[in-house]
Write a protein that holds these residues in place. Structure first.
Motif, PDB file in Angstrom:
ATOM      1  N   ARG A 129       0.793  -1.165  -0.021  1.00 56.19           N
ATOM      2  CA  ARG A 129       0.202   0.013  -0.068  1.00 56.19           C
ATOM      3  C   ARG A 129       1.112   1.185  -0.007  1.00 56.19           C
ATOM      4  O   ARG A 129       2.065   1.108   0.417  1.00 56.19           O
ATOM      5  N   SER A 130       0.232   2.252  -0.305  1.00 56.94           N
ATOM      6  CA  SER A 130       0.839   3.734  -0.133  1.00 56.94           C
ATOM      7  C   SER A 130       1.056   4.161   1.234  1.00 56.94           C
ATOM      8  O   SER A 130       0.578   3.573   1.941  1.00 56.94           O
ATOM      9  N   GLY A 131       1.862   5.309   1.568  1.00 53.13           N
ATOM     10  CA  GLY A 131       1.851   5.632   2.727  1.00 53.13           C
ATOM     11  C   GLY A 131       3.119   5.332   3.725  1.00 53.13           C
ATOM     12  O   GLY A 131       4.155   4.964   2.993  1.00 53.13           O
ATOM     13  N   SER A 132       3.172   5.028   4.920  1.00 51.41           N
ATOM     14  CA  SER A 132       4.212   4.902   5.837  1.00 51.41           C
ATOM     15  C   SER A 132       4.691   3.395   5.632  1.00 51.41           C
ATOM     16  O   SER A 132       3.999   2.762   5.038  1.00 51.41           O
ATOM     17  N   PHE A 133       5.969   3.370   6.122  1.00 57.05           N
ATOM     18  CA  PHE A 133       6.513   1.889   6.052  1.00 57.05           C
ATOM     19  C   PHE A 133       6.319   1.112   7.486  1.00 57.05           C
ATOM     20  O   PHE A 133       7.233   0.441   7.871  1.00 57.05           O
ATOM     21  N   ARG A 134       5.247   1.589   8.232  1.00 52.99           N
ATOM     22  CA  ARG A 134       4.978   0.865   9.428  1.00 52.99           C
ATOM     23  C   ARG A 134       3.829  -0.315   9.044  1.00 52.99           C
ATOM     24  O   ARG A 134       2.786   0.151   8.725  1.00 52.99           O
ATOM     25  N   TYR A 135       4.110  -1.348   9.312  1.00 55.76           N
ATOM     26  CA  TYR A 135       3.265  -2.575   8.832  1.00 55.76           C
ATOM     27  C   TYR A 135       2.790  -3.420  10.111  1.00 55.76           C
ATOM     28  O   TYR A 135       3.184  -3.706  11.113  1.00 55.76           O
ATOM     29  N   SER A 136       1.488  -3.691   9.990  1.00 56.19           N
ATOM     30  CA  SER A 136       0.597  -4.482  10.898  1.00 56.19           C
ATOM     31  C   SER A 136       1.118  -5.843  10.760  1.00 56.19           C
ATOM     32  O   SER A 136       1.733  -6.291   9.508  1.00 56.19           O
ATOM     33  N   ALA A 137       0.893  -6.872  11.393  1.00 52.05           N
ATOM     34  CA  ALA A 137       1.047  -8.283  11.476  1.00 52.05           C
ATOM     35  C   ALA A 137       0.440  -8.631  10.086  1.00 52.05           C
ATOM     36  O   ALA A 137       0.732  -9.515   9.211  1.00 52.05           O
ATOM     37  N   ALA A 138      -0.709  -8.277   9.785  1.00 53.80           N
ATOM     38  CA  ALA A 138      -1.673  -8.822   8.747  1.00 53.80           C
ATOM     39  C   ALA A 138      -0.940  -8.187   7.468  1.00 53.80           C
ATOM     40  O   ALA A 138      -0.915  -8.915   6.348  1.00 53.80           O
ATOM     41  N   GLU A 139      -0.522  -6.997   7.314  1.00 51.98           N
ATOM     42  CA  GLU A 139       0.231  -6.587   6.011  1.00 51.98           C
ATOM     43  C   GLU A 139       1.570  -7.138   5.944  1.00 51.98           C
ATOM     44  O   GLU A 139       1.788  -7.357   4.728  1.00 51.98           O
ATOM     45  N   VAL A 192      12.565  -6.028  -2.968  1.00 54.67           N
ATOM     46  CA  VAL A 192      12.955  -4.918  -2.729  1.00 54.67           C
ATOM     47  C   VAL A 192      11.748  -4.307  -1.529  1.00 54.67           C
ATOM     48  O   VAL A 192      10.853  -4.537  -1.804  1.00 54.67           O
ATOM     49  N   PHE A 193      12.081  -4.009  -0.193  1.00 54.48           N
ATOM     50  CA  PHE A 193      11.497  -3.664   0.767  1.00 54.48           C
ATOM     51  C   PHE A 193      11.951  -2.931   1.773  1.00 54.48           C
ATOM     52  O   PHE A 193      13.277  -2.716   1.629  1.00 54.48           O
ATOM     53  N   GLY A 194      11.096  -2.509   2.528  1.00 57.39           N
ATOM     54  CA  GLY A 194      11.668  -1.735   3.970  1.00 57.39           C
ATOM     55  C   GLY A 194      10.530  -1.487   5.081  1.00 57.39           C
ATOM     56  O   GLY A 194       9.382  -1.640   4.720  1.00 57.39           O
ATOM     57  N   ALA A 195      11.061  -1.123   6.288  1.00 53.67           N
ATOM     58  CA  ALA A 195      10.052  -1.037   7.245  1.00 53.67           C
ATOM     59  C   ALA A 195      10.499  -0.432   8.302  1.00 53.67           C
ATOM     60  O   ALA A 195      11.903  -0.250   8.593  1.00 53.67           O
ATOM     61  N   ASP A 215      12.738  -6.162  13.453  1.00 53.06           N
ATOM     62  CA  ASP A 215      11.704  -7.367  13.594  1.00 53.06           C
ATOM     63  C   ASP A 215      10.882  -7.554  12.286  1.00 53.06           C
ATOM     64  O   ASP A 215      11.066  -8.498  11.619  1.00 53.06           O
ATOM     65  N   ALA A 216      10.367  -6.544  11.749  1.00 52.42           N
ATOM     66  CA  ALA A 216       9.536  -6.607  10.588  1.00 52.42           C
ATOM     67  C   ALA A 216      10.629  -6.962   9.018  1.00 52.42           C
ATOM     68  O   ALA A 216      10.240  -8.008   8.656  1.00 52.42           O
ATOM     69  N   LEU A 217      11.728  -6.201   9.224  1.00 56.26           N
ATOM     70  CA  LEU A 217      12.804  -6.663   8.375  1.00 56.26           C
ATOM     71  C   LEU A 217      13.324  -8.067   8.124  1.00 56.26           C
ATOM     72  O   LEU A 217      13.330  -8.680   7.231  1.00 56.26           O
ATOM     73  N   SER A 218      13.538  -8.421   9.592  1.00 59.42           N
ATOM     74  CA  SER A 218      13.843 -10.009   9.542  1.00 59.42           C
ATOM     75  C   SER A 218      12.939 -10.804   9.061  1.00 59.42           C
ATOM     76  O   SER A 218      13.172 -12.025   8.593  1.00 59.42           O
ATOM     77  N   ALA A 219      11.405 -10.650   9.395  1.00 60.31           N
ATOM     78  CA  ALA A 219      10.657 -11.655   9.000  1.00 60.31           C
ATOM     79  C   ALA A 219      10.643 -11.531   7.351  1.00 60.31           C
ATOM     80  O   ALA A 219      10.268 -12.603   6.861  1.00 60.31           O
ATOM     81  N   LEU A 220      10.669 -10.630   6.919  1.00 59.68           N
ATOM     82  CA  LEU A 220      10.689 -10.480   5.398  1.00 59.68           C
ATOM     83  C   LEU A 220      11.948 -10.810   4.922  1.00 59.68           C
ATOM     84  O   LEU A 220      11.918 -11.484   3.645  1.00 59.68           O
TER      85      LEU A 220
END
Length: 240
Positions: A62-72, A92-95, A105-110
């Motif tokens: 989605r657009s917007g911030s790079f703060r992601y929920s568990a579902a995202e 390519v990703f970031g959080a 933590d989010a980056l490690s999961a991805l």
């Protein structure tokens, strides 16, 4: 000395073909570049899988911030798996946390979900309050490169910072300048930062359709990747 690597970001089939004809060494595959790039569609991924250069798909649901929920994050892991099945080279990703720090933590999961693929950390990096610290985080997590404008809106406006990041990286991770890169400034950016890779869109404006924009079916200023612009970038960075 090997020639600089040119990565071109694209978001349409026509843009993909133009980038390849123009001499791109690698493709960043997206949808909605007007929003900074979102996850590409399945059809565009399938087309890009036929390319004879590496293709890295944006993973941004989605657009917007790079703060992601568990579902995202679950959705992003599924997107990564679709990219893997299609046979693309990387993702390519970031959080970030709310304060801009990279979300380890989010980056490690991805990263775990994308094991075996190439991984680029995108410009979520530029939101970090301390880019030197963020670079060390990216190194420790195992990213192969970071796409960055040096914390500025445009890479040409942050040459000293980009040069410091390249020096700090010391070959442990690639630092790839991007944002605001054009044929007229690409060679100087590479020379002054000592980066070995550079990222650009090579886009030109398209004829606008005010009626489609009025209905919300198009952006006000549409654009797409231009073969001529990519060729100019290629020639500029290859010039002795």
């Amino acid at each position: 000395m090997r020639r600089p690597l040119l990565e071109i970001c694209v978001d349409t089939p026509e843009g993909l073909a133009a980038a390849l004809r123009g001499g791109a060494d690698r493709i960043e595959l997206c949808s909605s570049l007007a929003l900074g790039g979102l996850t590409p569609t399945p059809g565009l991924i399938a087309l890009a899988a036929r390319a004879d250069v590496p293709v890295y798909a944006m993973i941004r649901s989605r657009s917007g911030s790079f703060r992601y929920s568990a579902a995202e994050l679950d959705a992003m892991r599924l997107e990564i798996e679709a990219v893997r099945r299609a046979g693309l080279a990387g993702v390519v990703f970031g959080a970030n946390h709310a304060d801009g720090r990279l979300d380890r933590d989010a980056l490690s999961a991805l990263l775990a979900a994308s094991d075996g693929l190439g991984r680029t950390l995108h410009r979520a990096f530029d939101l970090a309050p301390d880019l030197g610290e963020a670079l060390e985080t990216a190194v420790s997590l195992g990213f192969e490169r970071v796409l960055t404008s040096g914390g500025a809106l445009r890479a040409p406006d942050a040459v000293p910072m980009l040069a410091r990041l390249v020096q700090q990286a010391a070959g442990r991770i690639a630092v790839m300048p991007g944002s605001g890169v054009r044929a007229g400034n690409a060679a100087a950016l590479l020379r002054e930062t000592r980066a070995s890779e550079i990222h650009a869109s090579g886009r030109r404006p398209l004829p606008s359709d005010p009626e489609m924009a009025r209905w919300g079916f198009d952006v006000a200023e549409p654009a797409d990747t231009s073969e001529d612009e990519v060729r100019r970038l290629r020639a500029a960075i290859d010039a002795p």
